[in-house]
Write an enzyme that holds these catalytic residues in place. Structure first.
Site, PDB file in Angstrom:
ATOM      1  N   ARG A 224      33.346  40.363  33.698  1.00  0.00           N
ATOM      2  CA  ARG A 224      32.226  39.491  34.036  1.00  0.00           C
ATOM      3  C   ARG A 224      30.908  40.183  33.675  1.00  0.00           C
ATOM      4  NH1 ARG A 224      35.252  35.959  33.946  1.00  0.00           N
ATOM      5  NH2 ARG A 224      35.867  34.531  35.617  1.00  0.00           N
ATOM      6  N   HIS A 272      32.419  35.028  25.257  1.00  0.00           N
ATOM      7  CA  HIS A 272      33.376  34.739  26.344  1.00  0.00           C
ATOM      8  C   HIS A 272      34.624  34.039  25.791  1.00  0.00           C
ATOM      9  CE1 HIS A 272      33.717  34.118  30.963  1.00  0.00           C
ATOM     10  NE2 HIS A 272      34.928  34.208  30.407  1.00  0.00           N
TER      11      HIS A 272
HETATM   12  P1  NAP Z   1      43.751  40.470  39.206  1.00  0.00           P
HETATM   13  O1  NAP Z   1      45.176  40.191  38.843  1.00  0.00           O
HETATM   14  O2  NAP Z   1      43.221  39.921  40.482  1.00  0.00           O
HETATM   15  O3  NAP Z   1      43.565  42.062  39.178  1.00  0.00           O
HETATM   16  C1  NAP Z   1      42.397  42.682  39.594  1.00  0.00           C
HETATM   17  C2  NAP Z   1      42.587  44.184  39.518  1.00  0.00           C
HETATM   18  O4  NAP Z   1      41.334  44.819  39.861  1.00  0.00           O
HETATM   19  C3  NAP Z   1      43.620  44.713  40.512  1.00  0.00           C
HETATM   20  O5  NAP Z   1      44.344  45.764  39.946  1.00  0.00           O
HETATM   21  C4  NAP Z   1      42.764  45.224  41.656  1.00  0.00           C
HETATM   22  O6  NAP Z   1      43.343  46.285  42.406  1.00  0.00           O
HETATM   23  C5  NAP Z   1      41.564  45.762  40.900  1.00  0.00           C
HETATM   24  N1  NAP Z   1      40.400  45.849  41.782  1.00  0.00           N
HETATM   25  C6  NAP Z   1      39.795  44.872  42.494  1.00  0.00           C
HETATM   26  N2  NAP Z   1      38.767  45.361  43.195  1.00  0.00           N
HETATM   27  C7  NAP Z   1      38.715  46.676  42.927  1.00  0.00           C
HETATM   28  C8  NAP Z   1      37.887  47.740  43.369  1.00  0.00           C
HETATM   29  N3  NAP Z   1      36.886  47.533  44.238  1.00  0.00           N
HETATM   30  N4  NAP Z   1      38.134  48.987  42.906  1.00  0.00           N
HETATM   31  C9  NAP Z   1      39.160  49.209  42.048  1.00  0.00           C
HETATM   32  N5  NAP Z   1      39.997  48.256  41.585  1.00  0.00           N
HETATM   33  C10 NAP Z   1      39.765  47.002  42.035  1.00  0.00           C
HETATM   34  O7  NAP Z   1      42.784  39.953  38.057  1.00  0.00           O
HETATM   35  P2  NAP Z   1      43.143  39.583  36.541  1.00  0.00           P
HETATM   36  O8  NAP Z   1      43.878  38.296  36.496  1.00  0.00           O
HETATM   37  O9  NAP Z   1      43.738  40.776  35.896  1.00  0.00           O
HETATM   38  O10 NAP Z   1      41.672  39.302  35.977  1.00  0.00           O
HETATM   39  C11 NAP Z   1      40.646  40.275  36.062  1.00  0.00           C
HETATM   40  C12 NAP Z   1      39.315  39.636  35.715  1.00  0.00           C
HETATM   41  O11 NAP Z   1      39.230  39.403  34.313  1.00  0.00           O
HETATM   42  C13 NAP Z   1      39.068  38.243  36.318  1.00  0.00           C
HETATM   43  O12 NAP Z   1      38.641  38.331  37.656  1.00  0.00           O
HETATM   44  C14 NAP Z   1      37.996  37.692  35.403  1.00  0.00           C
HETATM   45  O13 NAP Z   1      36.730  38.051  35.907  1.00  0.00           O
HETATM   46  C15 NAP Z   1      38.220  38.427  34.091  1.00  0.00           C
HETATM   47  N6  NAP Z   1      38.690  37.517  33.021  1.00  0.00           N
HETATM   48  C16 NAP Z   1      37.940  37.408  31.878  1.00  0.00           C
HETATM   49  C17 NAP Z   1      38.372  36.601  30.850  1.00  0.00           C
HETATM   50  C18 NAP Z   1      37.607  36.489  29.565  1.00  0.00           C
HETATM   51  O14 NAP Z   1      37.919  35.620  28.748  1.00  0.00           O
HETATM   52  N7  NAP Z   1      36.632  37.335  29.326  1.00  0.00           N
HETATM   53  C19 NAP Z   1      39.585  35.904  30.968  1.00  0.00           C
HETATM   54  C20 NAP Z   1      40.319  36.022  32.138  1.00  0.00           C
HETATM   55  C21 NAP Z   1      39.864  36.846  33.169  1.00  0.00           C
HETATM   56  P3  NAP Z   1      44.693  46.056  43.254  1.00  0.00           P
HETATM   57  O15 NAP Z   1      45.771  45.910  42.217  1.00  0.00           O
HETATM   58  O16 NAP Z   1      44.811  47.295  44.027  1.00  0.00           O
HETATM   59  O17 NAP Z   1      44.480  44.807  44.059  1.00  0.00           O
HETATM   60  C1  GLV Z   2      37.857  33.577  32.345  1.00  0.00           C
HETATM   61  O1  GLV Z   2      36.842  34.195  32.280  1.00  0.00           O
HETATM   62  C2  GLV Z   2      38.724  33.567  33.490  1.00  0.00           C
HETATM   63  O2  GLV Z   2      38.344  34.002  34.579  1.00  0.00           O
HETATM   64  O3  GLV Z   2      39.878  33.093  33.308  1.00  0.00           O
END
Ligand code: NAP
Ligand code: GLV
Length: 309
Positions: A224, A272
Site C-alpha cells: 500500500r 497498482h
Molecule cells: P495476509 O495474508 O493477511 O498476510 C499479511 C502478513 O503480514 C502476515 O504474514 C502477517 O503476519 C504480516 N503482518 C501483519 N502485520 C504485521 C506487523 N505489524 N509486523 C510484521 N508482520 C505483520 O495478506 P496478503 O493476502 O498476503 O496481502 C498483503 C497485502 O498486499 C494486502 O493487505 C494488500 O495491501 C497488498 N496487496 C497488493 C496488491 C497489488 O496489486 N499491489 C494485490 C493484493 C494485495 P502473521 O502471519 O504473523 O499474521
Molecule cells: C489489491 O491491492 C488488493 O488488496 O487485492
C-alpha cells in the site's frame, strides 16, 4: 437477498455483469441504483465512498474486492461490528508471484542500467553476483508474501521473511516481530513489502527503516502507498542510502501528474497492477465466500477485525 456492488471507474459495469451471472440467486444491485436500502444484506466493494456503507442499515457482511481491507476500514463512519470478508485466491497469488519475481530479478540483474546504456550504444557487460549471493527480504509472510518468498528461494536467492508471528517456510530464513526486525533488515539488499496496511505498519517504509538496511539497498513496494513516507524515500534515493525503488501503490491513485516520482531516475512506477483482481477468478472467489457466509458456514477469508487484516 440483495447485494450492492461498488467498483470505481470504467470497470464497474463489467463487475456488475459478472457478479450478476455468478450470483443468480442474489439480487445484485449497482451502488447508484440500490433500490430499498433497508433490504440490502451484503456490500461487495473496492474503495467505497466514505460514509456510504452506513446508508445500508441492515448489512450482514462487507466483502472487499481485494486482499487488503484498509480501503473499507478507512471509512470514518464505517458501521461497527459488521463482518468483513477479503478476497484471496490462486490467481491473485500467481499474479503477485510474477510481479515480485520480475522486479526482484530486474533490480538484481541491473536491468535499469542496461536499458539506460542502450541509447548510448554502450556495451555494458555487468557481472552480477549470482542469486545465492543476493539477500532478499520479504516483509509480510501471509498468502502473498509467503508464496513470493518461497518462489525467490526456489530461484536461488538468499531469502528471508518477516512477519508478526513466527513462521517456518522451506528455504526461507524467517524472522518475526520487533525483536527480529533489525536482524532482518540488516541482511536485506532487496526489500519487498507485502504487509497489510494497519496502524502498526502505516509509514513503515521510512527513514528509520531505510537506515537499518545495508547502504545501497533497493525496495519494492507492492502493498500500500501509505506504507511509504514519500519524502523519506526521495531523501534516501538522493543520498544513495537507497539505490532504487519499484513502486506499485501510492498515497494517491492514480499518481498525480505533478508528482516527483514520475520523473525520478531511480524509481519505476507501475499503476497498482501487481496483482489486480479480475471479475473472472476474483468474482468466483467472492461468490463462493458470499454463499458460504450466507449459509452460515465457516468462511476462510473472514477477517480478524481485532488484528485488522
Ligand atoms: P495476509 O495474508 O493477511 O498476510 C499479511 C502478513 O503480514 C502476515 O504474514 C502477517 O503476519 C504480516 N503482518 C501483519 N502485520 C504485521 C506487523 N505489524 N509486523 C510484521 N508482520 C505483520 O495478506 P496478503 O493476502 O498476503 O496481502 C498483503 C497485502 O498486499 C494486502 O493487505 C494488500 O495491501 C497488498 N496487496 C497488493 C496488491 C497489488 O496489486 N499491489 C494485490 C493484493 C494485495 P502473521 O502471519 O504473523 O499474521
Ligand atoms: C489489491 O491491492 C488488493 O488488496 O487485492
Amino acid at each position: 437477498m440483495a447485494v450492492v456492488l461498488y467498483v470505481p471507474g470504467p470497470r464497474a459495469p463489467w463487475w456488475l455483469d459478472h457478479m450478476r451471472a455468478l450470483l443468480p440467486e442474489f439480487d445484485v444491485r449497482a451502488w447508484d441504483e440500490p433500490g430499498d436500502r433497508m433490504d440490502v444484506d451484503y456490500a461487495v466493494v473496492w474503495k467505497p465512498p466514505a460514509r456510504g456503507l452506513k446508508t445500508f442499515p441492515n448489512l450482514k457482511a462487507i466483502v472487499s474486492i481485494g486482499a487488503g481491507i484498509d480501503h473499507v476500514l478507512a471509512d470514518p463512519e464505517l458501521p461497527k461490528g459488521i463482518p468483513i470478508i477479503r478476497t484471496t485466491g490462486f490467481d491473485l497469488t500467481q499474479r503477485m508471484r510474477e510481479y515480485v519475481t520480475l522486479h526482484v530479478l530486474r533490480l538484481h540483474r541491473r536491468l535499469p542500467d542496461i536499458e539506460a546504456a542502450q541509447p548510448r550504444r554502450e556495451w555494458l557487460q555487468l557481472i552480477n553476483p549470482p542469486a545465492y549471493e543476493r539477500r532478499v527480504g520479504v516483509m509480510g509472510l501471509g498468502n502473498l508474501g509467503a508464496d513470493c518468498a518461497q518462489t525467490l528461494a526456489t530461484i536461488g536467492f538468499d531469502t528471508a521473511g518477516w512477519s508478526r508471528t513466527a513462521k517456518s517456510l522451506d528455504g526461507v530464513t524467517c524472522f518475526s516481530g520487533e525483536p527480529d526486525f533489525d536482524a532482518f533488515l540488516g541482511r536485506t539488499e532487496i526489500l519487498v513489502n507485502l504487509l497489510p496496511l494497519t496502524p502498526a505498519t502505516d509509514g513503515i517504509l521510512s527513514k528509520p527503516l531505510f537506515d537499518r538496511l545495508p547502504e545501497g539497498a533497493m525496495i519494492i513496494n507492492a502493498a500500500r502507498g501509505q506504507h511509504l513516507v514519500e519524502s523519506d524515500l526521495l531523501d534516501a534515493l538522493d543520498s544513495g542510502r537507497i539505490a532504487a525503488a519499484t513502486l506499485d501503490v501510492f498515497h494517491q491513485e492514480p499518481l498525480p501528474d505533478d508528482h516527483p516520482f514520475w520523473d525520478h531516475p531511480k524509481i519505476l512506477i507501475t499503476p497498482h497492477v501487481a496483482s489486480l483482481i479480475d471479475p473472472e477468478a476474483g468474482g468466483k472467489a467472492i461468490a463462493a465466500n458470499l454463499r458460504l457466509f450466507h449459509q452460515g458456514k465457516p468462511v476462510p477469508d473472514l477477517v480478524d477485525l481485532e488484528q485488522g487484516y
